[in-house]
Motif scaffolding. Structure first.
Motif, PDB file in Angstrom:
ATOM      1  N   ILE A  30       9.003  10.072 -13.151  1.00  0.00           N
ATOM      2  CA  ILE A  30       9.927  10.962 -12.458  1.00  0.00           C
ATOM      3  C   ILE A  30       9.131  12.018 -11.664  1.00  0.00           C
ATOM      4  O   ILE A  30       9.540  12.437 -10.584  1.00  0.00           O
ATOM      5  CB  ILE A  30      10.878  11.646 -13.471  1.00  0.00           C
ATOM      6  N   GLN A  31       7.983  12.431 -12.203  1.00  0.00           N
ATOM      7  CA  GLN A  31       7.161  13.433 -11.517  1.00  0.00           C
ATOM      8  C   GLN A  31       6.687  12.912 -10.162  1.00  0.00           C
ATOM      9  O   GLN A  31       6.813  13.589  -9.144  1.00  0.00           O
ATOM     10  CB  GLN A  31       5.942  13.819 -12.373  1.00  0.00           C
ATOM     11  N   ASP A  32       6.142  11.671 -10.144  1.00  0.00           N
ATOM     12  CA  ASP A  32       5.696  11.071  -8.877  1.00  0.00           C
ATOM     13  C   ASP A  32       6.865  10.943  -7.915  1.00  0.00           C
ATOM     14  O   ASP A  32       6.767  11.256  -6.736  1.00  0.00           O
ATOM     15  CB  ASP A  32       5.121   9.661  -9.121  1.00  0.00           C
ATOM     16  N   TYR A  33       7.950  10.460  -8.461  1.00  0.00           N
ATOM     17  CA  TYR A  33       9.156  10.267  -7.648  1.00  0.00           C
ATOM     18  C   TYR A  33       9.562  11.585  -6.996  1.00  0.00           C
ATOM     19  O   TYR A  33       9.823  11.646  -5.797  1.00  0.00           O
ATOM     20  CB  TYR A  33      10.275   9.726  -8.536  1.00  0.00           C
ATOM     21  N   THR A  34       9.620  12.639  -7.795  1.00  0.00           N
ATOM     22  CA  THR A  34      10.077  13.930  -7.303  1.00  0.00           C
ATOM     23  C   THR A  34       9.179  14.445  -6.175  1.00  0.00           C
ATOM     24  O   THR A  34       9.663  14.862  -5.121  1.00  0.00           O
ATOM     25  CB  THR A  34      10.070  14.952  -8.459  1.00  0.00           C
ATOM     26  N   ARG A  35       7.876  14.379  -6.416  1.00  0.00           N
ATOM     27  CA  ARG A  35       6.935  14.891  -5.432  1.00  0.00           C
ATOM     28  C   ARG A  35       7.058  14.113  -4.125  1.00  0.00           C
ATOM     29  O   ARG A  35       7.100  14.671  -3.044  1.00  0.00           O
ATOM     30  CB  ARG A  35       5.517  14.781  -5.994  1.00  0.00           C
ATOM     31  N   GLY A  44       0.784  -1.228   0.000  1.00  0.00           N
ATOM     32  CA  GLY A  44       0.000   0.000   0.000  1.00  0.00           C
ATOM     33  C   GLY A  44       0.819   1.283   0.000  1.00  0.00           C
ATOM     34  O   GLY A  44       0.272   2.382   0.028  1.00  0.00           O
ATOM     35  N   LEU A  45       2.150   1.170   0.000  1.00  0.00           N
ATOM     36  CA  LEU A  45       2.969   2.384  -0.111  1.00  0.00           C
ATOM     37  C   LEU A  45       2.836   2.924  -1.533  1.00  0.00           C
ATOM     38  O   LEU A  45       2.787   2.141  -2.481  1.00  0.00           O
ATOM     39  CB  LEU A  45       4.439   2.060   0.184  1.00  0.00           C
ATOM     40  N   SER A  46       2.764   4.241  -1.672  1.00  0.00           N
ATOM     41  CA  SER A  46       2.603   4.793  -3.015  1.00  0.00           C
ATOM     42  C   SER A  46       3.863   4.502  -3.826  1.00  0.00           C
ATOM     43  O   SER A  46       4.960   4.355  -3.277  1.00  0.00           O
ATOM     44  CB  SER A  46       2.367   6.295  -2.945  1.00  0.00           C
ATOM     45  N   ARG A  47       3.666   4.391  -5.143  1.00  0.00           N
ATOM     46  CA  ARG A  47       4.774   4.054  -6.023  1.00  0.00           C
ATOM     47  C   ARG A  47       5.907   5.079  -5.911  1.00  0.00           C
ATOM     48  O   ARG A  47       7.081   4.728  -5.822  1.00  0.00           O
ATOM     49  CB  ARG A  47       4.247   4.002  -7.462  1.00  0.00           C
ATOM     50  N   GLY A  48       5.536   6.357  -5.902  1.00  0.00           N
ATOM     51  CA  GLY A  48       6.543   7.409  -5.844  1.00  0.00           C
ATOM     52  C   GLY A  48       7.328   7.373  -4.544  1.00  0.00           C
ATOM     53  O   GLY A  48       8.552   7.516  -4.535  1.00  0.00           O
ATOM     54  N   PHE A  49       6.632   7.156  -3.430  1.00  0.00           N
ATOM     55  CA  PHE A  49       7.301   7.110  -2.133  1.00  0.00           C
ATOM     56  C   PHE A  49       8.216   5.894  -2.048  1.00  0.00           C
ATOM     57  O   PHE A  49       9.349   5.990  -1.571  1.00  0.00           O
ATOM     58  CB  PHE A  49       6.247   7.083  -1.013  1.00  0.00           C
ATOM     59  N   THR A  50       7.711   4.752  -2.545  1.00  0.00           N
ATOM     60  CA  THR A  50       8.525   3.530  -2.571  1.00  0.00           C
ATOM     61  C   THR A  50       9.828   3.794  -3.327  1.00  0.00           C
ATOM     62  O   THR A  50      10.923   3.493  -2.831  1.00  0.00           O
ATOM     63  CB  THR A  50       7.753   2.396  -3.277  1.00  0.00           C
TER      64      THR A  50
END
Lengths: 167, 426
Positions: free
Chosen positions: B389-394, B128-134
């Motif tokens: 990259i956008q999800d990752y950055t945020r 359940g961790l978000s992809r970007g946070f993971t």
């Protein structure tokens, strides 16, 4: 035609560079142990650094073939498929030009440095080390040309000829 | 040099592999200076592979890959899970702890991020961790790996700057602990806000801890033995690297009985591509740095910094901030190779300690691997996890703030860095 040759070459290249790496480990290990036992061997380091040059450029081609060189795909991924293809093509052309220069200048330098000895060892010419670059650059150039061909080939042929990286 | 720098940036953003971009941009300098022999780029490239100290780089890459196959990773994962699975954020915490533990056998942040993304990434997203946070956690967590001995960055910095690699190795430990703390707090805060659950339901028992400690003993002993090997002054880092490879094979094949001929080959085959990628970058960077030295870029930058401030800590903070900024575009290996000869003299001139500066410098440069738009660890993790990259950055901005803050603390409190090396090496 290029696919089976490419696959065989890649396998050979991986085996050869892995062998060079293992030899480097062995030589350095041996050198360390020998010095610990108060009988230092100075040739182990010389041989290891000589292998280092060949190992580096052969391994670089393995990385390039496997698309293992890091790059920044920020802009290319934003473009349309067609524009992205054109940009990749421009990259390949520039890389090919650079590699042609390295092959040419490297071969020339290998030729003129043949009388310079490696690490002061008269029997081994420094050319043997220098040659690793033009040879490596030639392999990288071949890989780039194969990549270019694949880029320009029609899609269905592209799928059929994609070489599988052996592990 | 301006054309070279602009050319580099242009090629980089065209998606050209960084190694070629450095080589081609560097070659532009020679096109501008036809009076220079055309063989210099070739000479520089080859001579880069003739540096005995740099041999430590392939050694530790092979050692790290083989340790991965030696059954060490799974044992350390079990230990990390016992130690930190109870914390909020669950697998995210475990992943950062694992990076720290792996740091003792492996020296590359990118390799660690890649390995953990494959091993833990899918499970983290499943929990359940978000992809970007993971992706952010897997990437930033890898910051611990290169500053816990052995570290490729420390070897590069020590070799180029003529600083004791043994001291650098010892100096990394305490800062790594602080960075772990910073990341653990950041993950906890995020987990609390989003309701991410702990991985384990109960606090580990003493028995559990002892059992997993015992199972991981060979991996945990390794950095200790290495430090003492270097402390005794008998071995060079390259030799220690070669010993590390032999150690990995012995532990994997004889002690854990996990390393078969097949997995040994797999480890070697991966190492070949890893070594090729790093070394090609190193080799071609020598073309680039020729112009930098010739046009006295280091002196220009030095005088700019010393002109702005003559306070050591202010200068170091300035350097760290500029590294974080340049790190947005350029990765650690390149930063360390290109900027050590520029910044280290400035710090020395101001009376700074090279080991203190080295650790801060390596941490700041390594953060560059994780920060968009350009970051090798970030790309690796995002491509494995299919994360934009956008999800990752945020989702990783908070992690960035936390490690950047720890880095600045380390700048102003040199004792945190120098305590262990002074204790160990006098």
């Amino acid at each position: 035609m290029t696919a089976p040759i490419g696959a065989t070459l890649l396998k050979l290249e991986v085996i050869l560079s892995a062998t060079l790496l293992v030899l480097m480990v062995g030589l350095i290990f041996l050198g360390g142990v020998a010095r610990m036992m108060a009988t230092p061997l100075n040739w182990t380091i010389d041989m290891a650094t000589c292998f280092f040059a060949w190992g580096t450029f052969l391994a670089a081609d393995v990385a390039w073939r496997r698309d293992g060189l890091m790059s920044v795909n920020l802009i290319p991924t934003q473009l349309s498929a067609r524009a992205g293809k054109v940009l990749t093509l421009v990259n390949y052309i520039l890389i090919s030009g650079f590699l042609v220069y390295l092959v040419y200048a490297g071969t020339w330098l290998t030729w003129v440095s043949r009388s310079r000895s490696f690490q002061g060892i008269p029997e081994i010419s420094f050319s043997f080390v220098t040659a690793s670059l033009p040879v490596g650059a030639a392999l990288l150039l071949m890989t780039t040309l194969v990549k270019t061909r694949r880029l320009l080939a029609p899609p269905k042929e592209d799928r059929a000829k994609r070489p599988v990286a052996p592990h | 040099m301006l054309i070279v720098a602009l050319g580099f940036v242009l090629l980089l953003f065209m998606g050209m592999p960084v190694a070629f971009a450095i080589g081609i941009a560097g070659a532009l300098f020679f096109l501008q200076h036809p009076e220079l022999p055309f063989t210099i780029p070739v000479q520089r490239t080859v001579s880069q592979t003739q540096n005995f100290a740099l041999l430590a780089v392939p050694m530790f890459i092979i050692a790290g890959n083989l340790m991965n196959k030696a059954g060490i990773t799974e044992r350390l994962l079990a230990l990390a899970s016992v130690l930190t699975g109870r914390l909020k954020g669950g697998l995210a915490q475990v992943s950062v702890t694992l990076s720290g533990l792996m740091g003792g056998v492996s020296g590359s942040a990118i390799a660690d991020a890649a390995m953990q993304s494959r091993m833990l990434g899918p499970a983290m997203i499943e929990r359940g961790l978000s992809r970007g946070f993971t992706a952010g956690v897997l990437s930033f967590g890898a910051l611990l790996t290169p500053i816990i001995p052995p570290g490729i960055g420390m070897i590069l910095f020590g070799t180029i700057g003529n600083v004791s690699i043994g001291r650098l190795f010892a100096a990394g430990l305490l800062p790594a602990l602080l960075l772990w703390l910073g990341l653990a707090i950041a993950i906890s805060v995020t987990a609390r806000r989003r309701g991410y659950q702990p991985e384990r339901a109960h606090t580990p028992t003493v028995q559990e801890v002892t059992r997993s400690l015992r199972a991981s003993i060979w991996a945990l002993l390794f950095p200790v033995m290495m430090l003492f090997g270097l402390r005794a002054g008998i071995f060079t880092p390259s030799e220690i690297g070669a010993f590390a490879v032999v150690y990995a094979v012995v532990i994997g094949a004889v002690v854990h009985r996990r390393l078969s001929r097949g997995s040994l080959w797999e480890g070697l085959s991966t190492s070949v591509a890893d070594v090729g990628a790093v070394m090609l970058l190193l080799a071609f960077s020598a073309i680039f740095s020729y112009g930098i030295v010739l046009e006295r870029v280091p002196e220009t930058i030095s005088s700019a910094i010393t002109g702005a401030t003559d306070n050591l800590y202010a200068a170091m903070a300035l350097i760290v901030l500029s590294l974080l900024l340049i790190g947005l575009f350029i990765d650690a290996t390149v930063l360390i190779i290109m900027l050590t000869p520029i910044f280290l003299p400035v710090v020395r001139q101001l009376g700074g300690d090279p080991v203190h500066f080295g650790i801060v410098f390596i941490i700041a440069a390594t953060i560059g691997n994780f920060t968009p738009p350009v970051g090798a660890a970030m790309y690796t993790v995002c491509s494995i996890l299919k994360c934009s990259i956008q999800d990752y950055t945020r989702e990783s901005a908070f992690l960035f703030v936390s490690v950047a803050a720890v880095t600045l603390i380390l700048v102003f409190v040199p004792g945190l860095v120098l305590f262990l090396p002074n204790l160990l090496f006098g």
